[in-house]
Motif scaffolding. Sequence first.
Motif, PDB file in Angstrom:
ATOM      1  N   THR A 224     -45.247   5.181 -25.249  1.00  0.00           N
ATOM      2  CA  THR A 224     -45.423   6.510 -24.650  1.00  0.00           C
ATOM      3  C   THR A 224     -46.830   7.035 -24.906  1.00  0.00           C
ATOM      4  O   THR A 224     -47.477   7.592 -24.003  1.00  0.00           O
ATOM      5  CB  THR A 224     -44.388   7.498 -25.212  1.00  0.00           C
ATOM      6  OG1 THR A 224     -43.078   6.976 -25.035  1.00  0.00           O
ATOM      7  CG2 THR A 224     -44.487   8.852 -24.520  1.00  0.00           C
ATOM      8  N   LEU A 225     -47.338   6.839 -26.137  1.00  0.00           N
ATOM      9  CA  LEU A 225     -48.690   7.264 -26.486  1.00  0.00           C
ATOM     10  C   LEU A 225     -49.725   6.539 -25.634  1.00  0.00           C
ATOM     11  O   LEU A 225     -50.675   7.160 -25.129  1.00  0.00           O
ATOM     12  CB  LEU A 225     -48.948   6.996 -27.974  1.00  0.00           C
ATOM     13  CG  LEU A 225     -50.354   7.317 -28.498  1.00  0.00           C
ATOM     14  CD1 LEU A 225     -50.645   8.802 -28.372  1.00  0.00           C
ATOM     15  CD2 LEU A 225     -50.504   6.859 -29.949  1.00  0.00           C
ATOM     16  N   SER A 226     -49.547   5.240 -25.441  1.00  0.00           N
ATOM     17  CA  SER A 226     -50.486   4.458 -24.628  1.00  0.00           C
ATOM     18  C   SER A 226     -50.475   4.920 -23.172  1.00  0.00           C
ATOM     19  O   SER A 226     -51.523   5.003 -22.523  1.00  0.00           O
ATOM     20  CB  SER A 226     -50.144   2.968 -24.704  1.00  0.00           C
ATOM     21  OG  SER A 226     -50.400   2.448 -25.991  1.00  0.00           O
ATOM     22  N   MET A 227     -49.304   5.230 -22.662  1.00  0.00           N
ATOM     23  CA  MET A 227     -49.204   5.723 -21.278  1.00  0.00           C
ATOM     24  C   MET A 227     -49.899   7.075 -21.135  1.00  0.00           C
ATOM     25  O   MET A 227     -50.601   7.328 -20.140  1.00  0.00           O
ATOM     26  CB  MET A 227     -47.739   5.831 -20.868  1.00  0.00           C
ATOM     27  CG  MET A 227     -47.037   4.491 -20.750  1.00  0.00           C
ATOM     28  SD  MET A 227     -45.263   4.631 -20.447  1.00  0.00           S
ATOM     29  CE  MET A 227     -45.240   5.348 -18.809  1.00  0.00           C
TER      30      MET A 227
ATOM     31  N   SER B 225     -49.960  15.905 -28.145  1.00  0.00           N
ATOM     32  CA  SER B 225     -50.016  16.648 -29.403  1.00  0.00           C
ATOM     33  C   SER B 225     -48.626  16.736 -30.044  1.00  0.00           C
ATOM     34  O   SER B 225     -48.464  16.510 -31.252  1.00  0.00           O
ATOM     35  CB  SER B 225     -50.572  18.052 -29.148  1.00  0.00           C
ATOM     36  OG  SER B 225     -50.573  18.824 -30.327  1.00  0.00           O
ATOM     37  N   TRP B 226     -47.614  17.041 -29.240  1.00  0.00           N
ATOM     38  CA  TRP B 226     -46.255  17.127 -29.771  1.00  0.00           C
ATOM     39  C   TRP B 226     -45.668  15.743 -30.053  1.00  0.00           C
ATOM     40  O   TRP B 226     -44.822  15.586 -30.948  1.00  0.00           O
ATOM     41  CB  TRP B 226     -45.365  17.908 -28.817  1.00  0.00           C
ATOM     42  CG  TRP B 226     -45.425  19.375 -29.083  1.00  0.00           C
ATOM     43  CD1 TRP B 226     -46.200  20.300 -28.469  1.00  0.00           C
ATOM     44  CD2 TRP B 226     -44.707  20.085 -30.099  1.00  0.00           C
ATOM     45  NE1 TRP B 226     -46.010  21.542 -29.016  1.00  0.00           N
ATOM     46  CE2 TRP B 226     -45.093  21.437 -30.023  1.00  0.00           C
ATOM     47  CE3 TRP B 226     -43.775  19.695 -31.067  1.00  0.00           C
ATOM     48  CZ2 TRP B 226     -44.584  22.413 -30.874  1.00  0.00           C
ATOM     49  CZ3 TRP B 226     -43.262  20.672 -31.915  1.00  0.00           C
ATOM     50  CH2 TRP B 226     -43.666  22.006 -31.813  1.00  0.00           C
ATOM     51  N   LEU B 227     -46.110  14.738 -29.292  1.00  0.00           N
ATOM     52  CA  LEU B 227     -45.632  13.376 -29.545  1.00  0.00           C
ATOM     53  C   LEU B 227     -46.018  12.919 -30.949  1.00  0.00           C
ATOM     54  O   LEU B 227     -45.246  12.220 -31.619  1.00  0.00           O
ATOM     55  CB  LEU B 227     -46.199  12.408 -28.506  1.00  0.00           C
ATOM     56  CG  LEU B 227     -45.774  10.939 -28.666  1.00  0.00           C
ATOM     57  CD1 LEU B 227     -44.268  10.776 -28.415  1.00  0.00           C
ATOM     58  CD2 LEU B 227     -46.568  10.044 -27.719  1.00  0.00           C
ATOM     59  N   PHE B 228     -47.204  13.315 -31.406  1.00  0.00           N
ATOM     60  CA  PHE B 228     -47.629  12.953 -32.758  1.00  0.00           C
ATOM     61  C   PHE B 228     -46.663  13.517 -33.803  1.00  0.00           C
ATOM     62  O   PHE B 228     -46.377  12.874 -34.813  1.00  0.00           O
ATOM     63  CB  PHE B 228     -49.048  13.457 -33.029  1.00  0.00           C
ATOM     64  CG  PHE B 228     -50.114  12.672 -32.322  1.00  0.00           C
ATOM     65  CD1 PHE B 228     -50.103  11.290 -32.320  1.00  0.00           C
ATOM     66  CD2 PHE B 228     -51.135  13.328 -31.648  1.00  0.00           C
ATOM     67  CE1 PHE B 228     -51.084  10.560 -31.667  1.00  0.00           C
ATOM     68  CE2 PHE B 228     -52.114  12.613 -30.987  1.00  0.00           C
ATOM     69  CZ  PHE B 228     -52.099  11.229 -31.002  1.00  0.00           C
TER      70      PHE B 228
ATOM     71  N   ASP C 129     -40.270  10.116 -36.930  1.00  0.00           N
ATOM     72  CA  ASP C 129     -39.829   8.720 -36.920  1.00  0.00           C
ATOM     73  C   ASP C 129     -40.225   8.011 -38.208  1.00  0.00           C
ATOM     74  O   ASP C 129     -39.429   7.273 -38.807  1.00  0.00           O
ATOM     75  CB  ASP C 129     -40.442   8.004 -35.712  1.00  0.00           C
ATOM     76  CG  ASP C 129     -40.166   6.513 -35.728  1.00  0.00           C
ATOM     77  OD1 ASP C 129     -39.005   6.126 -35.517  1.00  0.00           O
ATOM     78  OD2 ASP C 129     -41.122   5.731 -35.952  1.00  0.00           O
ATOM     79  N   ARG C 130     -41.452   8.224 -38.676  1.00  0.00           N
ATOM     80  CA  ARG C 130     -41.909   7.591 -39.926  1.00  0.00           C
ATOM     81  C   ARG C 130     -41.134   8.136 -41.124  1.00  0.00           C
ATOM     82  O   ARG C 130     -40.835   7.402 -42.064  1.00  0.00           O
ATOM     83  CB  ARG C 130     -43.408   7.828 -40.117  1.00  0.00           C
ATOM     84  CG  ARG C 130     -44.309   7.109 -39.145  1.00  0.00           C
ATOM     85  CD  ARG C 130     -44.192   5.585 -39.233  1.00  0.00           C
ATOM     86  NE  ARG C 130     -43.048   5.102 -38.464  1.00  0.00           N
ATOM     87  CZ  ARG C 130     -42.355   4.017 -38.747  1.00  0.00           C
ATOM     88  NH1 ARG C 130     -42.624   3.318 -39.826  1.00  0.00           N
ATOM     89  NH2 ARG C 130     -41.344   3.632 -37.985  1.00  0.00           N
TER      90      ARG C 130
ATOM     91  N   MET D  18     -36.366  13.470 -27.309  1.00  0.00           N
ATOM     92  CA  MET D  18     -37.534  14.028 -27.981  1.00  0.00           C
ATOM     93  C   MET D  18     -38.791  13.879 -27.118  1.00  0.00           C
ATOM     94  O   MET D  18     -39.614  14.800 -27.035  1.00  0.00           O
ATOM     95  CB  MET D  18     -37.726  13.360 -29.340  1.00  0.00           C
ATOM     96  CG  MET D  18     -36.663  13.770 -30.362  1.00  0.00           C
ATOM     97  SD  MET D  18     -37.063  13.335 -32.067  1.00  0.00           S
ATOM     98  CE  MET D  18     -36.973  11.551 -31.987  1.00  0.00           C
ATOM     99  N   VAL D  19     -38.937  12.733 -26.460  1.00  0.00           N
ATOM    100  CA  VAL D  19     -40.087  12.540 -25.574  1.00  0.00           C
ATOM    101  C   VAL D  19     -39.987  13.473 -24.372  1.00  0.00           C
ATOM    102  O   VAL D  19     -40.997  14.038 -23.924  1.00  0.00           O
ATOM    103  CB  VAL D  19     -40.173  11.059 -25.121  1.00  0.00           C
ATOM    104  CG1 VAL D  19     -41.184  10.907 -23.983  1.00  0.00           C
ATOM    105  CG2 VAL D  19     -40.568  10.168 -26.287  1.00  0.00           C
ATOM    106  N   LEU D  20     -38.785  13.660 -23.861  1.00  0.00           N
ATOM    107  CA  LEU D  20     -38.574  14.593 -22.748  1.00  0.00           C
ATOM    108  C   LEU D  20     -38.946  16.010 -23.161  1.00  0.00           C
ATOM    109  O   LEU D  20     -39.562  16.752 -22.379  1.00  0.00           O
ATOM    110  CB  LEU D  20     -37.117  14.542 -22.288  1.00  0.00           C
ATOM    111  CG  LEU D  20     -36.738  15.455 -21.106  1.00  0.00           C
ATOM    112  CD1 LEU D  20     -37.530  15.072 -19.864  1.00  0.00           C
ATOM    113  CD2 LEU D  20     -35.233  15.389 -20.833  1.00  0.00           C
TER     114      LEU D  20
END
Length: 312
Positions: free
Chosen positions: A65-68, A112-115, A121-122, A144-146
């Motif tokens: 998702t981050l790469s996209m 920003s929120w994905l981070f 997750d970690r 969460m991604v949504l």
Amino acid sequence: MQEPNQSSVTEFILLGFFFSPRTTPLFFSAFLTTYLLIILGNGLIIILISLDSHLHTPMYFFIVTLSMLDLGYTTTTMPQMLAHLASQKKTISFASCVAQMYIFLVLGITESWLFAIMSIDRYVAICHPLRYKVIMSPWLCRVMVLFCGLWGVVSALVYTVFAMRLPYCGPNKINHFFCEVPAVLKLACADTSVNDQVDFILGFNVILVPLSLILVIYINIFIAILRICSAQGRLKAFSTCASHITVVTMFCVPAMVMYMKPGSEASPEEDKKLALFYNVISAFLNPIIYSLRNKDVKRAFLKVMGWGRAPE
């Protein structure tokens, strides 16, 4: 007097970076190479994780998702910047400027929120390893991604509406390499103090809140790591955290400086450098820092290329 929602400006001129005629080809080549490497690095990550079933885990789902997001983020600005470096025409229509501003904000706020989601997750992986797959279910990861995406769409809409409702009656030269809110607001023919307040409030919600969440989570992660008996286990956990913290710092800190300072204190040249850092440099380094140094990704690459096989 003009109505707030009217504008006499039909196009803007993006001044971009100021290079001498002698050095322009050199910088064009450098930016083009960087952009192609961003496409290659992030595209490779997406392909490898998609093809290797061993990498179909929550962590790698978020990395894809981050790469996209990085691919979309840079593609929103870099092709246009390269086109302007290669030609004398540096104009962008009013509608295209609004669209670029909105798409850039959607992707940036989502990232920003994905981070923050990635830090959760970690935390689960390190503090609750036995329940990791149960807690971080595919359904929860998608939700969460949504959430990140929807928050990006709504927040970007507020940013863009408040910026473009102002009258723009000239001049029309934006001292930036793309249509970014702080640079565009300097051309408004009206008081932008309300926009500064909106930018600060939204900046708090889309940057400071996720950063604070990341900080709290990592304090708990470090406490848990210190309780790990194995030195190798502690080192592995710290290594994973260090990669994520580096990526977050490169993206969020420059963005926070850009969007949360008053417009009157903004320096166009500093703003361009900050934007280049969190828009281009972070997208270039993310695959290297977060994925390409990862042993699992290396094994997947060797397997896909037929140079080796992943361990059983």
